[in-house]
Design a protein around this motif. Structure first.
Motif, short mmCIF file in Angstrom:
data_model
loop_
_atom_site.label_atom_id
_atom_site.label_comp_id
_atom_site.label_asym_id
_atom_site.label_seq_id
_atom_site.Cartn_x
_atom_site.Cartn_y
_atom_site.Cartn_z
N GLY A 173 34.37 -7.95 -48.46
CA GLY A 173 34.03 -7.29 -49.72
C GLY A 173 35.17 -6.50 -50.33
N ARG A 178 32.67 -12.10 -52.54
CA ARG A 178 31.24 -11.96 -52.29
C ARG A 178 30.77 -13.08 -51.35
N THR A 248 25.98 -9.23 -52.84
CA THR A 248 26.69 -9.76 -51.68
C THR A 248 25.95 -9.37 -50.41
#
Length: 260
Positions: A173, A178, A248
């Protein structure tokens, strides 16, 4: 277009789900790189994408061969980067047999194949995405990890992938990448007697029996209907697009059957 200017790599693109998502990606402006083990299937799909005005390239790639996957990823990255990577590789699931009666090889095959190809393909993409500071890794399974009796090796294989995806999302991240997943199973357009027989050799279905299975699945779902391939593909497009830039480390449930 939601994916204009993006390069999307699809591993295991020769199946029904791969074809549906590839066409949706191309329609939304992505250049799709189709991989699989059968050149004829890939060529037919690439032709369909081209006839619809999209851009597609094909390559025979064994997603269990990390050197082959890495080499293909480098070739795609050299053509403007890797923006989307999706793994749809068949795992060799075995279903319809009680876990207490399953052969060890039948139980572990989908787990090992599924997590290995997911790891190899995601790792190859992440290395290039990190350099460009963006990208989306998409995973796909049935969502059976939450408890689904008589699904054999499918639930444990799904669980391994689910856990990996969430852990990978935490790590990558900060690099702008993602990592998201889709739970979908029993899509009517892709559910054939042959496909059911490949995971459960005890089920020999004629057309009427197959329709009975589909109707049974419809009745199990929250909305009392099965998701269409087009609906699943639209979810994939959205998750891969910048419109989902805040999402995500999670799975979107389009099975409408298993709790999230």
């Amino acid at each position: 277009m939601m994916l204009e200017g993006k390069n999307a790599v699809i591993y295991g693109a020769g199946g029904g789900v791969g074809a549906g998502i590839a066409k949706a990606f191309a329609r939304e402006g992505a250049r799709v790189f189709l991989t699989g083990r059968t050149q004829d299937k890939l060529d037919r799909l690439a032709k369909e994408v081209a006839e619809a005005g999209g851009l597609a390239e094909t390559a025979v790639v064994d997603a269990l061969d990390e050197d082959a996957v890495d080499e293909h990823a480098r070739s795609v990255a050299a053509q403007g980067g890797i923006h989307i990577s999706l793994n749809l590789v068949s795992r060799g699931d075995a279903q319809g047999v009680p876990l207490a009666n399953m052969a060890t090889a039948d139980f572990v095959r989908a787990i090992m194949n599924g997590i290995t190809t997911t790891f190899i393909t995601a790792r190859a993409a992440v290395r290039h995405m990190a350099e460009q500071g963006s990208g989306v890794i998409l995973a796909f399974n049935s969502g059976s990890a939450h408890g689904s009796p008589m699904m054999g090796s499918t639930g444990p294989a799904d669980a391994a992938i689910d856990t990996y995806i969430r852990n990978l999302a935490q790590e990558v991240g900060p690099s702008g990448i993602r990592v998201v997943g889709i739970w979908a199973s029993g899509i009517p357009e892709t559910l054939t007697a042959e496909r059911i027989g490949s995971v459960n050799s005890e089920m020999r279905l004629d057309d009427a029996a197959l329709q009975g299975v589909i109707s049974h699945l419809d009745g199990m779902r929250m909305l009392k209907r099965s998701p269409s391939l087009a609906e699943v593909a639209e979810v994939a497009v959205f998750l891969a697009s910048d419109r989902a830039s805040a999402i995500t480390g999670t799975f979107t449930n389009v099975t409408q059957m298993f709790p999230s």
